[in-house]
Design a protein around this motif. Structure first.
Motif, PDB file in Angstrom:
ATOM      1  N   THR A 155     -31.674   7.635  10.808  1.00  0.00           N
ATOM      2  CA  THR A 155     -30.697   6.977  11.668  1.00  0.00           C
ATOM      3  C   THR A 155     -29.309   6.986  11.017  1.00  0.00           C
ATOM      4  O   THR A 155     -28.361   6.448  11.577  1.00  0.00           O
ATOM      5  N   GLY A 156     -29.213   7.592   9.838  1.00  0.00           N
ATOM      6  CA  GLY A 156     -27.940   7.664   9.134  1.00  0.00           C
ATOM      7  C   GLY A 156     -27.456   9.097   8.966  1.00  0.00           C
ATOM      8  O   GLY A 156     -28.180  10.053   9.234  1.00  0.00           O
ATOM      9  N   VAL A 157     -26.214   9.224   8.538  1.00  0.00           N
ATOM     10  CA  VAL A 157     -25.655  10.538   8.216  1.00  0.00           C
ATOM     11  C   VAL A 157     -25.694  10.691   6.695  1.00  0.00           C
ATOM     12  O   VAL A 157     -25.229   9.811   5.967  1.00  0.00           O
ATOM     13  N   LEU A 158     -26.269  11.800   6.237  1.00  0.00           N
ATOM     14  CA  LEU A 158     -26.289  12.076   4.805  1.00  0.00           C
ATOM     15  C   LEU A 158     -24.915  12.556   4.364  1.00  0.00           C
ATOM     16  O   LEU A 158     -24.358  13.488   4.959  1.00  0.00           O
ATOM     17  N   MET A 159     -24.340  11.898   3.343  1.00  0.00           N
ATOM     18  CA  MET A 159     -23.124  12.429   2.729  1.00  0.00           C
ATOM     19  C   MET A 159     -23.571  12.994   1.383  1.00  0.00           C
ATOM     20  O   MET A 159     -23.838  12.242   0.443  1.00  0.00           O
ATOM     21  N   ASP A 160     -23.656  14.310   1.327  1.00  0.00           N
ATOM     22  CA  ASP A 160     -24.221  14.995   0.164  1.00  0.00           C
ATOM     23  C   ASP A 160     -23.080  15.626  -0.627  1.00  0.00           C
ATOM     24  O   ASP A 160     -22.532  16.650  -0.231  1.00  0.00           O
ATOM     25  N   ILE A 161     -22.714  14.963  -1.732  1.00  0.00           N
ATOM     26  CA  ILE A 161     -21.578  15.432  -2.516  1.00  0.00           C
ATOM     27  C   ILE A 161     -22.073  16.316  -3.650  1.00  0.00           C
ATOM     28  O   ILE A 161     -22.925  15.917  -4.444  1.00  0.00           O
ATOM     29  N   LYS A 162     -21.563  17.557  -3.671  1.00  0.00           N
ATOM     30  CA  LYS A 162     -21.884  18.495  -4.746  1.00  0.00           C
ATOM     31  C   LYS A 162     -20.573  18.926  -5.368  1.00  0.00           C
ATOM     32  O   LYS A 162     -19.503  18.463  -4.968  1.00  0.00           O
ATOM     33  N   GLU A 163     -20.637  19.872  -6.286  1.00  0.00           N
ATOM     34  CA  GLU A 163     -19.403  20.346  -6.897  1.00  0.00           C
ATOM     35  C   GLU A 163     -18.491  20.932  -5.819  1.00  0.00           C
ATOM     36  O   GLU A 163     -18.883  21.873  -5.110  1.00  0.00           O
ATOM     37  N   ASN A 189     -12.105  18.256  -4.176  1.00  0.00           N
ATOM     38  CA  ASN A 189     -11.935  18.412  -5.614  1.00  0.00           C
ATOM     39  C   ASN A 189     -12.838  17.430  -6.315  1.00  0.00           C
ATOM     40  O   ASN A 189     -12.528  16.254  -6.400  1.00  0.00           O
ATOM     41  N   SER A 190     -13.982  17.871  -6.754  1.00  0.00           N
ATOM     42  CA  SER A 190     -14.884  16.923  -7.410  1.00  0.00           C
ATOM     43  C   SER A 190     -15.867  17.685  -8.272  1.00  0.00           C
ATOM     44  O   SER A 190     -16.254  18.811  -7.979  1.00  0.00           O
ATOM     45  N   THR A 191     -16.281  17.078  -9.347  1.00  0.00           N
ATOM     46  CA  THR A 191     -17.268  17.722 -10.210  1.00  0.00           C
ATOM     47  C   THR A 191     -18.568  16.937 -10.181  1.00  0.00           C
ATOM     48  O   THR A 191     -19.539  17.304 -10.821  1.00  0.00           O
ATOM     49  N   GLU A 192     -18.586  15.840  -9.442  1.00  0.00           N
ATOM     50  CA  GLU A 192     -19.754  14.967  -9.476  1.00  0.00           C
ATOM     51  C   GLU A 192     -20.724  15.253  -8.344  1.00  0.00           C
ATOM     52  O   GLU A 192     -20.397  15.925  -7.376  1.00  0.00           O
ATOM     53  N   SER A 193     -21.942  14.726  -8.474  1.00  0.00           N
ATOM     54  CA  SER A 193     -22.969  14.932  -7.458  1.00  0.00           C
ATOM     55  C   SER A 193     -23.600  13.605  -7.095  1.00  0.00           C
ATOM     56  O   SER A 193     -24.008  12.849  -7.973  1.00  0.00           O
ATOM     57  N   VAL A 194     -23.672  13.321  -5.826  1.00  0.00           N
ATOM     58  CA  VAL A 194     -24.367  12.121  -5.361  1.00  0.00           C
ATOM     59  C   VAL A 194     -24.710  12.297  -3.884  1.00  0.00           C
ATOM     60  O   VAL A 194     -24.007  12.977  -3.153  1.00  0.00           O
ATOM     61  N   SER A 195     -25.836  11.709  -3.474  1.00  0.00           N
ATOM     62  CA  SER A 195     -26.314  11.831  -2.100  1.00  0.00           C
ATOM     63  C   SER A 195     -26.538  10.439  -1.535  1.00  0.00           C
ATOM     64  O   SER A 195     -27.307   9.673  -2.112  1.00  0.00           O
TER      65      SER A 195
END
Lengths: 363, 363
Positions: free
Chosen positions: B154-162, B183-189
């Motif tokens: 029921t949510g939207v995945l915000m999948d942050i990669k490099e 511009n990011s070097t971090e990873s989080v989902s």
């Protein structure tokens, strides 16, 4: 049946005739539109037994015929087709619809099951301009009753007298009356269902010439290529003229918008209460509006020209506001007799009257 | 507490903070807005425990203080006041509101019962432009599941990669994916409730600079004078990358609007049926769209550029249409593997992908 027709023309006339389609009909055939192709004209007819609409539009008729087609589906298809010539051909009970690269085949029903158009025993004939009629309905029909046990009050009275029509709607708490001057020597009183009138004014253009034929049990409106029939309501209407006094002990002239805004704010607190109660304190040069509820209170001052006695009076804010909102003029007059008799609200031109009963307070 | 404030400013910020007011809260204090007057600034806070909004606006603060006032009533009153300076003074639990000739006294509640603002264990910080973020949400959030037994969907995945964020929504029948380069070097989902995102994009301006702080259980969006907090959903999201093939046996390039119109017409008949079934027959230079129901059938031809094998495939027209409607580009590409694997729909710029599962037919 076979004909060609312009998409926009057909689409427009489907919308007109769909005003008579009810979503809750028990007669399956009345979910359809009766189409008649003849003499290079396509006629569309729909009815919910209370309202019947008949409208015609130019078409190139290659083969005459009649058929009934589901209104919702036919309307949705035609509206979504590209803006081009539509070719329609009916063979047996199949309607083939072609337009550029689109082709539909839809089941339809024979026309002989479709009910006949209403017949009017014509008594009186009246002519009106579209915009006049629409204004009269807009300014009155909101005040009808929704109480189905008093059917006559769910309609608008069209009271035709020598040289005038009075449109009257009332529900026991307020009354709206709009007068139109006409050329007529005849007299007749009919109660028209408010629902019919509200559908009718959606399809009348402001510059239409309206020809109204009034019968015993039904009424017919002719304008442009369209005829709109409605059944009438039976029953006794209220003797409305008796309500309108000519002399008032307190007459207030007030700026419509400023008074309306102040009432709307006061009614924010009135709404918290069941009675929607707002109190008006008419003073020498102003009206003080107050309202109280458990959660708080409000006081509004609106300056105004007051002739006559000061007065304290209370209203259900809903009824007061609905009548004021519908008025177009910059100034209105509030005419009071005392705190237990109705307030009569008049527009600049004096052909519109809105009457509200006050709420009696304990003291 | 005592302050003066411009009506329009206050009205605008009430609308912002009201995005966090739920009509169905069980905590009475959360029907209110927490107001804090301090340092010539009025801060408004509202929360439904899932969403919390905090927004500030300039005011002339004569006496500092904090109070909770009913959100609906306060909003309605302020919006209806004339466009002038509003004077607000709170004494004990009474709020006095004055503006020109209007005066309200409203009961309010002490601020000490109001819950604290969420605290974020900050892990990752991302910056985005308002319009980018709004587009990503608009193009994905419609595809979430409404099945409350699979909360993560029921949510939207915000999948942050490099150097990128993927916004992903899926419900088992289709998937929407929007990629934004950052511009990011971090990873989080993180899985953000679709409801929160849909409220959030109503108050973000296109030219806002968005500062997103992502924690374990909640996320914070800072922009202009406003901070928007939302809780996150727990649970495992689908391994979405595995769904996206790179090679396709049939690639169709087609005009988006013409294809959409033809599908909408075909789905008029599909709608009569429960499965909403439309069949696509991909030929050499065109797609033929057909649909059948008890009441009739439709055939639409849309010319297109086809690379690869001809193919017959069927879809639920609702899922196909919803993804196509949301696309802005003039041309889209449809990428097929065969009639049982998903169709991947791509926009011109290739940063948006919509994937639909076909319906398997008996033959």
């Amino acid at each position: 049946m076979k004909f060609k027709i312009n998409k926009r023309d057909l689409s427009k006339h489907i919308s007109i005739v769909q005003k008579a389609i009810s979503t809750r009909t028990t007669m399956q055939i009345l979910e359809g539109i009766l189409l008649k192709a003849k003499d290079n004209k396509l006629t569309l007819i729909a009815s919910d037994t209370e309202i019947t609409v008949n409208t015609s539009v130019s078409a190139i008729v290659i083969e005459e015929g009649e058929i009934v087609i589901n209104s919702r589906l036919f309307g949705d298809i035609i509206r979504k087709l590209p803006d081009d010539t539509i070719h329609i051909e009916v063979l047996n009970s199949n309607m083939n619809i072609k337009c550029l690269n689109s082709e539909f085949n839809i089941q339809c029903q024979p026309s002989d099951e479709y009910p006949d158009l209403p017949k009017i025993d014509e008594i009186v004939n009246v002519k009106l301009k579209g915009f006049e009629f629409k204004e009269a309905i807009r300014k009155t029909s909101f005040a009808v009753s929704y109480d189905e046990t008093r059917v006559a009050f769910t309609g608008v009275l069209m009271d035709i007298k020598e040289n005038e029509i009075n449109f009257v709607a009332l529900d026991g708490f307020r009354m709206a009356l709009k007068k139109i001057i006409i050329n007529s020597t005849e007299s007749v009183s009919s109660i028209v269902p408010a629902r019919s009138l509200n559908e009718l004014i959606k399809i009348i253009e402001d510059d239409s010439q309206l020809n109204i034929s009034i019968g015993k049990n039904s009424m017919k409106f002719d304008f442009q290529d369209t005829t709109f029939y409605t059944t009438l309501l039976s029953g006794e209407f209220f003797k409305y003229d008796g309500l309108i006094r000519e002399n008032h002990s307190t007459v207030v002239e007030i700026a419509k918008n400023i008074f309306q805004d102040a009432l709307e704010r006061a009614s924010l607190l009135a709404k918290e209460d069941k009675a929607n109660l707002v109190k008006l304190n008419v003073k020498e040069n102003e009206i003080e509006i107050t309202s109280n509820s458990e959660i708080g209170n409000v006081e509004e001052i609106v300056s105004s020209k007051v002739d006559g006695e000061p007065l304290k009076i209370a209203f259900n804010s809903k009824y007061l506001l609905e009548g004021i909102k519908i008025i177009d003029s910059e100034k209105i007059s509030l005419n009071f007799t005392d705190s237990i008799n109705p307030c009569i609200i008049k527009e600049d031109d004096e052909n519109y009257i809105y009457l509200v009963l006050p709420v009696r307070l304990a003291n």
